[in-house]
Design a protein around this motif. Structure first.
Motif, short mmCIF file in Angstrom:
data_model
loop_
_atom_site.label_atom_id
_atom_site.label_comp_id
_atom_site.label_asym_id
_atom_site.label_seq_id
_atom_site.Cartn_x
_atom_site.Cartn_y
_atom_site.Cartn_z
N GLN A 193 2.80 33.12 -22.65
CA GLN A 193 3.38 34.43 -22.31
C GLN A 193 4.56 34.17 -21.38
OE1 GLN A 193 2.39 37.30 -23.72
NE2 GLN A 193 0.87 36.11 -24.87
N ARG A 194 5.75 34.19 -21.94
CA ARG A 194 6.94 33.82 -21.19
C ARG A 194 7.60 35.06 -20.60
NH1 ARG A 194 11.52 29.65 -23.54
NH2 ARG A 194 12.82 29.55 -21.65
N THR A 195 7.22 35.41 -19.38
CA THR A 195 7.78 36.59 -18.72
C THR A 195 9.05 36.25 -17.97
OG1 THR A 195 6.34 36.21 -16.83
CG2 THR A 195 5.54 37.69 -18.54
N GLY A 196 9.22 35.00 -17.56
CA GLY A 196 10.44 34.56 -16.90
C GLY A 196 11.45 34.15 -17.94
N ALA A 197 12.56 34.89 -18.05
CA ALA A 197 13.50 34.65 -19.14
C ALA A 197 14.23 33.32 -19.01
CB ALA A 197 14.52 35.80 -19.18
N VAL A 198 14.41 32.83 -17.78
CA VAL A 198 15.20 31.63 -17.56
C VAL A 198 14.29 30.46 -17.18
CG1 VAL A 198 17.14 30.65 -16.28
CG2 VAL A 198 17.09 33.09 -16.77
N PRO A 199 14.42 29.31 -17.84
CA PRO A 199 13.63 28.14 -17.47
C PRO A 199 13.96 27.65 -16.06
CG PRO A 199 14.66 27.84 -19.63
CD PRO A 199 15.28 29.05 -19.01
N ILE A 200 13.05 26.91 -15.48
CA ILE A 200 13.25 26.30 -14.16
C ILE A 200 13.21 24.78 -14.32
CG2 ILE A 200 12.29 26.00 -11.85
CD1 ILE A 200 11.17 28.83 -12.03
N VAL A 201 14.21 24.10 -13.78
CA VAL A 201 14.28 22.65 -13.77
C VAL A 201 13.98 22.18 -12.35
CG1 VAL A 201 15.73 20.61 -14.10
CG2 VAL A 201 15.96 22.58 -15.64
N LEU A 202 13.00 21.29 -12.19
CA LEU A 202 12.57 20.79 -10.88
C LEU A 202 13.04 19.36 -10.70
CD1 LEU A 202 8.92 22.21 -10.84
CD2 LEU A 202 10.95 23.19 -9.74
N VAL A 203 13.85 19.13 -9.66
CA VAL A 203 14.47 17.83 -9.41
C VAL A 203 14.00 17.30 -8.05
CG1 VAL A 203 16.64 16.54 -9.36
CG2 VAL A 203 16.50 18.69 -10.66
N HIS A 204 13.38 16.13 -8.06
CA HIS A 204 12.78 15.54 -6.86
C HIS A 204 13.83 14.95 -5.92
CE1 HIS A 204 13.71 11.54 -8.40
NE2 HIS A 204 13.38 12.04 -9.58
N GLY A 205 13.37 14.52 -4.75
CA GLY A 205 14.25 13.92 -3.75
C GLY A 205 14.20 12.40 -3.74
N GLY A 206 14.69 11.82 -2.65
CA GLY A 206 14.85 10.37 -2.54
C GLY A 206 13.53 9.62 -2.42
N GLY A 207 13.45 8.48 -3.10
CA GLY A 207 12.27 7.63 -3.03
C GLY A 207 11.06 8.22 -3.70
N LEU A 208 11.27 9.28 -4.50
CA LEU A 208 10.17 9.99 -5.14
C LEU A 208 10.48 10.18 -6.62
CD1 LEU A 208 9.70 12.59 -2.29
CD2 LEU A 208 8.08 10.78 -2.86
N SER A 209 9.56 10.85 -7.31
CA SER A 209 9.74 11.15 -8.73
C SER A 209 9.29 12.59 -8.98
CB SER A 209 8.91 10.18 -9.58
OG SER A 209 7.52 10.46 -9.42
N GLY A 210 9.23 12.98 -10.24
CA GLY A 210 8.80 14.33 -10.57
C GLY A 210 7.39 14.65 -10.09
N MET A 211 6.62 13.64 -9.71
CA MET A 211 5.28 13.86 -9.19
C MET A 211 5.29 14.78 -7.97
SD MET A 211 2.08 13.32 -9.42
CE MET A 211 0.63 13.46 -8.39
#
Length: 354
Positions: A84-102
């Motif tokens: 159920q996609r109520t948010g029309a715009v996707p969200i891209v999550l970008v991590h910081g330094g020394g880290l990953s998408g975790m």
């Protein structure tokens, strides 16, 4: 479809309840991902890979590998699309330094992260490992060349790894390693789990480093998925400035969480923010003697002022204590009140970025 992990957790919970033997550990496991998650799709892909000639690809079990072509600058992407996609715009999550998408997945103490919570709230979510980090890999040619030729000139000056002693004050968990702020929201009892998330800054082995490869990879992602809201953290903060300059029509909003001040946006990048809503978000204890606090706040405040001097500029600077959320660290997406912070961001998106 029903997210497989949620389905397994729900089934296990039902089985244990039926047997009359559910315990605290089982309850924590069943609740750790926030319950069943209904998805239309989930998957992974790479963008931005470039072929590169490698004279020294390394040594295999069969002996030295011959020179050949390797892929570099690729970025790993994990996506989830809600049923159920109520948010029309996707969200891209970008991590910081020394880290990953975790950073945006399950928290160090096992609670739900933003990656699934934003999906639960109706947004398609794309979590990345920027080039040189985590599952995106890096180019080891320079290391192999230095060993083969006895010449270190091709190596970067440093490939940083953040120690526990550096991370504790740097991420503002407390004033010194092992000493927490009395009101800290970070789950310091799970610090060992957080430390396991650390990865080397291996983007130093890519030509141009992170600032050359990260924004280009994010631009390639938006070219593939279309317009998106981009959330950047810490060292990835300047990626947003560069990305808006590269793809102003595809960036629908930016949430910049304690963005680094090391790269000052150009006038052209500032002008590209015209009409793009921007939330610059900071946690607590900004006056701690580290550069992730007050210096970054003042630097991004200056960026907000520059954006708002442009016709159509729509930038906002917020300290979480000023909106009633106190004790947040540099890792606010993992703090105990991380979902309250997420709700604040979602409220801002609803108000400013729909």
């Amino acid at each position: 479809m029903l997210h497989i992990f949620g389905k397994i957790a729900a089934a296990a919970c039902a089985l244990l309840v039926g047997c009359g033997s559910i315990g605290p550990a089982a309850t924590a496991t069943a609740a750790s991902i926030g319950g069943p998650l209904s998805l239309a799709d989930e998957g992974m892909f790479f963008v931005n890979a470039k072929p590169s000639a490698s004279k020294y690809p390394g040594v295999s079990p069969a002996g030295p590998a011959r020179p050949g072509t390797v892929a570099v600058n690729q970025m790993y992407v994990h996506y989830r699309i809600p049923a159920q996609r109520t948010g029309a715009v996707p969200i891209v999550l970008v991590h910081g330094g020394g880290l990953s998408g975790m950073s945006y997945e399950t928290t160090p103490d096992g609670r739900e992260g933003w990656a699934t919570y934003f999906v639960r709230k109706g947004h398609a979510v794309y979590v990345v490992d920027t080039p040189g980090r985590g599952r995106s890999g890096f180019n080891a040619t320079a290391i192999n060349e230095a060993k083969a030729e006895g010449n270190v000139s091709a190596l970067p000056p440093s490939v940083l790894m953040v120690t526990a002693e550096l991370a504790w004050p740097l991420f503002r968990f407390g004033p010194s390693h092992g000493t927490a702020y009395p009101d800290t929201q970070f789950p310091v009892e799970a610090f060992a789990s957080f430390a396991s998330q650390g990865v080397p800054f291996a983007e130093a082995l890519l030509e141009g480093g992170g600032m050359a490869t990260g924004p280009q990879a994010l631009a390639a992602l938006l070219d593939k998925i279309g317009p998106a809201i981009v959330v950047v953290h810490s060292l990835a903060g300047p990626f947003a400035d560069a990305l808006v300059g590269l793809r102003p029509a595809l960036v629908k909003a930016v949430v910049n969480i304690e963005g680094a001040q090391s790269v000052v946006p150009t006038d052209a990048q500032i002008a590209a923010y015209r009409g793009v809503p921007v939330l610059e978000l900071f946690g607590d204890h900004l006056d701690a003697p580290v550069f992730t606090g007050r210096p970054r706040y003042e630097a991004r405040k200056a960026v907000v002022e520059r954006i708002n001097r442009v016709e159509g500029g729509r930038a906002t600077l917020v300290r979480l204590p000023d909106v009633g959320l106190k004790g947040n660290s540099h890792m606010m997406m993992q703090d105990r009140n991380n979902l309250q912070v997420a709700d604040f961001i979602l409220g801002w998106i609803t108000d400013k970025a729909r």
